[in-house]
Design a protein around this motif. Structure first.
Motif, PDB file in Angstrom:
ATOM      1  N   LYS A  42      -5.700  33.352  -7.299  1.00 43.81           N
ATOM      2  CA  LYS A  42      -4.680  33.952  -8.160  1.00 43.81           C
ATOM      3  C   LYS A  42      -3.293  33.957  -7.520  1.00 43.81           C
ATOM      4  O   LYS A  42      -2.286  33.926  -8.211  1.00 43.81           O
ATOM      5  N   LYS A  43      -3.232  33.996  -6.202  1.00 41.08           N
ATOM      6  CA  LYS A  43      -1.939  34.080  -5.519  1.00 41.08           C
ATOM      7  C   LYS A  43      -1.483  32.747  -4.942  1.00 41.08           C
ATOM      8  O   LYS A  43      -0.520  32.693  -4.178  1.00 41.08           O
ATOM      9  N   ASP A  44      -2.176  31.661  -5.289  1.00 46.59           N
ATOM     10  CA  ASP A  44      -1.780  30.347  -4.785  1.00 46.59           C
ATOM     11  C   ASP A  44      -0.467  29.895  -5.421  1.00 46.59           C
ATOM     12  O   ASP A  44      -0.280  29.976  -6.636  1.00 46.59           O
ATOM     13  N   LYS A  45       0.422  29.401  -4.585  1.00 53.46           N
ATOM     14  CA  LYS A  45       1.669  28.808  -5.048  1.00 53.46           C
ATOM     15  C   LYS A  45       1.452  27.305  -5.163  1.00 53.46           C
ATOM     16  O   LYS A  45       1.079  26.647  -4.188  1.00 53.46           O
ATOM     17  N   VAL A  46       1.713  26.745  -6.344  1.00 59.62           N
ATOM     18  CA  VAL A  46       1.315  25.375  -6.661  1.00 59.62           C
ATOM     19  C   VAL A  46       2.524  24.494  -6.932  1.00 59.62           C
ATOM     20  O   VAL A  46       3.485  24.900  -7.580  1.00 59.62           O
ATOM     21  N   MET A  47       2.443  23.255  -6.446  1.00 55.23           N
ATOM     22  CA  MET A  47       3.399  22.205  -6.789  1.00 55.23           C
ATOM     23  C   MET A  47       2.624  20.993  -7.281  1.00 55.23           C
ATOM     24  O   MET A  47       1.670  20.542  -6.629  1.00 55.23           O
ATOM     25  N   ASP A  48       3.008  20.459  -8.434  1.00 54.50           N
ATOM     26  CA  ASP A  48       2.424  19.236  -8.969  1.00 54.50           C
ATOM     27  C   ASP A  48       3.435  18.112  -8.818  1.00 54.50           C
ATOM     28  O   ASP A  48       4.557  18.210  -9.330  1.00 54.50           O
ATOM     29  N   ILE A  49       3.074  17.044  -8.108  1.00 56.40           N
ATOM     30  CA  ILE A  49       3.982  15.921  -7.937  1.00 56.40           C
ATOM     31  C   ILE A  49       3.490  14.731  -8.758  1.00 56.40           C
ATOM     32  O   ILE A  49       2.314  14.618  -9.061  1.00 56.40           O
ATOM     33  N   CYS A  50       4.428  13.852  -9.141  1.00 57.50           N
ATOM     34  CA  CYS A  50       4.130  12.778 -10.102  1.00 57.50           C
ATOM     35  C   CYS A  50       3.601  13.420 -11.378  1.00 57.50           C
ATOM     36  O   CYS A  50       2.548  13.052 -11.904  1.00 57.50           O
ATOM     37  N   SER A  51       4.346  14.365 -11.921  1.00 52.47           N
ATOM     38  CA  SER A  51       3.830  15.289 -12.934  1.00 52.47           C
ATOM     39  C   SER A  51       3.778  14.725 -14.346  1.00 52.47           C
ATOM     40  O   SER A  51       3.149  15.322 -15.213  1.00 52.47           O
ATOM     41  N   GLY A  52       4.440  13.604 -14.609  1.00 50.19           N
ATOM     42  CA  GLY A  52       4.391  13.046 -15.950  1.00 50.19           C
ATOM     43  C   GLY A  52       4.972  14.004 -16.973  1.00 50.19           C
ATOM     44  O   GLY A  52       6.072  14.536 -16.811  1.00 50.19           O
ATOM     45  N   ASN A  53       4.222  14.270 -18.045  1.00 51.30           N
ATOM     46  CA  ASN A  53       4.702  15.178 -19.086  1.00 51.30           C
ATOM     47  C   ASN A  53       4.276  16.628 -18.846  1.00 51.30           C
ATOM     48  O   ASN A  53       4.294  17.446 -19.770  1.00 51.30           O
ATOM     49  N   GLY A  54       3.877  16.931 -17.610  1.00 53.79           N
ATOM     50  CA  GLY A  54       3.592  18.313 -17.242  1.00 53.79           C
ATOM     51  C   GLY A  54       2.210  18.802 -17.594  1.00 53.79           C
ATOM     52  O   GLY A  54       1.953  20.018 -17.603  1.00 53.79           O
ATOM     53  N   ILE A  55       1.281  17.893 -17.819  1.00 48.53           N
ATOM     54  CA  ILE A  55      -0.056  18.283 -18.239  1.00 48.53           C
ATOM     55  C   ILE A  55      -0.763  19.152 -17.197  1.00 48.53           C
ATOM     56  O   ILE A  55      -1.369  20.168 -17.540  1.00 48.53           O
ATOM     57  N   VAL A  56      -0.705  18.792 -15.929  1.00 53.79           N
ATOM     58  CA  VAL A  56      -1.446  19.555 -14.912  1.00 53.79           C
ATOM     59  C   VAL A  56      -0.896  20.974 -14.746  1.00 53.79           C
ATOM     60  O   VAL A  56      -1.674  21.935 -14.719  1.00 53.79           O
ATOM     61  N   PRO A  57       0.428  21.174 -14.639  1.00 48.34           N
ATOM     62  CA  PRO A  57       0.924  22.551 -14.584  1.00 48.34           C
ATOM     63  C   PRO A  57       0.498  23.401 -15.780  1.00 48.34           C
ATOM     64  O   PRO A  57       0.157  24.577 -15.629  1.00 48.34           O
ATOM     65  N   LEU A  58       0.493  22.807 -16.973  1.00 44.53           N
ATOM     66  CA  LEU A  58       0.044  23.553 -18.145  1.00 44.53           C
ATOM     67  C   LEU A  58      -1.421  23.954 -18.011  1.00 44.53           C
ATOM     68  O   LEU A  58      -1.790  25.104 -18.281  1.00 44.53           O
ATOM     69  N   LEU A  59      -2.254  23.030 -17.585  1.00 45.41           N
ATOM     70  CA  LEU A  59      -3.683  23.319 -17.444  1.00 45.41           C
ATOM     71  C   LEU A  59      -3.954  24.387 -16.393  1.00 45.41           C
ATOM     72  O   LEU A  59      -4.894  25.171 -16.516  1.00 45.41           O
ATOM     73  N   LEU A  60      -3.137  24.416 -15.346  1.00 42.99           N
ATOM     74  CA  LEU A  60      -3.360  25.368 -14.252  1.00 42.99           C
ATOM     75  C   LEU A  60      -2.697  26.715 -14.480  1.00 42.99           C
ATOM     76  O   LEU A  60      -2.956  27.663 -13.734  1.00 42.99           O
ATOM     77  N   SER A  61      -1.856  26.817 -15.518  1.00 40.21           N
ATOM     78  CA  SER A  61      -1.004  28.000 -15.656  1.00 40.21           C
ATOM     79  C   SER A  61      -1.768  29.303 -15.867  1.00 40.21           C
ATOM     80  O   SER A  61      -1.273  30.377 -15.507  1.00 40.21           O
ATOM     81  N   ASN A  62      -2.973  29.223 -16.435  1.00 41.63           N
ATOM     82  CA  ASN A  62      -3.720  30.461 -16.656  1.00 41.63           C
ATOM     83  C   ASN A  62      -4.710  30.761 -15.536  1.00 41.63           C
ATOM     84  O   ASN A  62      -5.545  31.651 -15.653  1.00 41.63           O
ATOM     85  N   ARG A  63      -4.600  30.004 -14.430  1.00 45.87           N
ATOM     86  CA  ARG A  63      -5.521  30.208 -13.308  1.00 45.87           C
ATOM     87  C   ARG A  63      -4.834  30.725 -12.050  1.00 45.87           C
ATOM     88  O   ARG A  63      -5.461  30.854 -11.005  1.00 45.87           O
ATOM     89  N   THR A  64      -3.542  30.968 -12.140  1.00 46.79           N
ATOM     90  CA  THR A  64      -2.828  31.565 -11.019  1.00 46.79           C
ATOM     91  C   THR A  64      -1.739  32.477 -11.570  1.00 46.79           C
ATOM     92  O   THR A  64      -1.185  32.210 -12.633  1.00 46.79           O
TER      93      THR A  64
END
Length: 242
Positions: A42-64
């Protein structure tokens, strides 16, 4: 909100929407698996690189509970990602940077992220396979960055003991393992992904590495996208629907 040829697709398990455009960029199953196999606290600080249209940050947004940042070099994809973030009312959590990952050292202080996710270009610049559309070619081929560039950026961004999780074609596994180790991110877990039990060769791999980790790698059981009847496997249904 939507521009020409754009559409809103649903991320059912997360109850979110994402802007897609087949002429520019649409996410693949690989991005879904990357997010699914990235474990977060829950307290992990995340960076997504080569993010494209932002799919991975959206998918991870409810897990941290922490902010999620992302880096993408293509302005059109950055714009799509930012509009998706705004549409889902996640502006306070997700920040998308338009940036070349080769200059992260000039733009970010070192050792501040717990987790780096990465869906890099798959094909070497000298490979015969090339997309005709420029946006696709940049996203899929190492014309603006190599995987080594990605790992170097991750090593700068990660805290000691932080992890990088990457998806890549299975035939480039040695490149992933070599570049990770040489850049100080030790490979620790390999998830081989197969199309179905009928197919003898893995198509992609998800690799997790730890910055400063000790040499010791675990190869996990196969992940099958389809079952023997060419229907989505139970594992893949979990990815889509929870």
């Amino acid at each position: 909100m939507l521009l020409e040829n754009e559409r809103l697709d649903q991320l059912i398990k997360e109850d979110l929407s994402i802007i897609q455009n087949d002429d520019v960029f649409s996410f693949s199953t690989d991005a879904l698996l990357l997010a699914h196999l990235t474990s977060l606290k829950k307290k992990d600080k995340v960076m997504d690189i080569c993010s494209g249209n932002g799919i991975v940050p959206l998918l991870l947004s409810n897990r941290t509970e922490m902010p999620i940042e992302a880096i993408e070099i293509q302005p059109k994809l950055v714009d799509m990602a930012r509009r998706s973030v705004k549409y889902n009312k996640l502006d306070s959590q997700i920040c998308v940077h338009e940036m070349d990952i080769k200059v992260v050292k000039q733009n970010f202080i070192p050792s501040q992220f717990d987790v780096i996710t990465c869906n890099p270009p798959y094909f070497r610049a000298n490979q015969e396979f090339q997309h005709l559309k420029e946006a696709h070619r940049i996203a899929r081929t190492e014309v603006l960055c190599t995987f080594q560039d990605c790992v170097r950026a991750a090593n700068h961004l990660l805290k000691q003991g932080g992890k990088m999780v990457v998806v890549q074609r299975a035939d480039r596994l040695i490149d992933v393992l070599t570049d990770m180790r040489l850049s100080g991110v030790e490979p620790k877990i390999i998830h081989p992904v197969y199309s179905s039990p009928k197919k003898p060769q893995a198509i992609t791999v998800i690799v997790e590495g730890i910055k400063g980790g000790k040499p010791d790698v675990k190869v996990m059981p196969p992940f099958y996208i389809y079952d023997n009847d060419n229907e989505y496997s139970m594992e893949m249904l979990e990815v889509y629907y929870g």
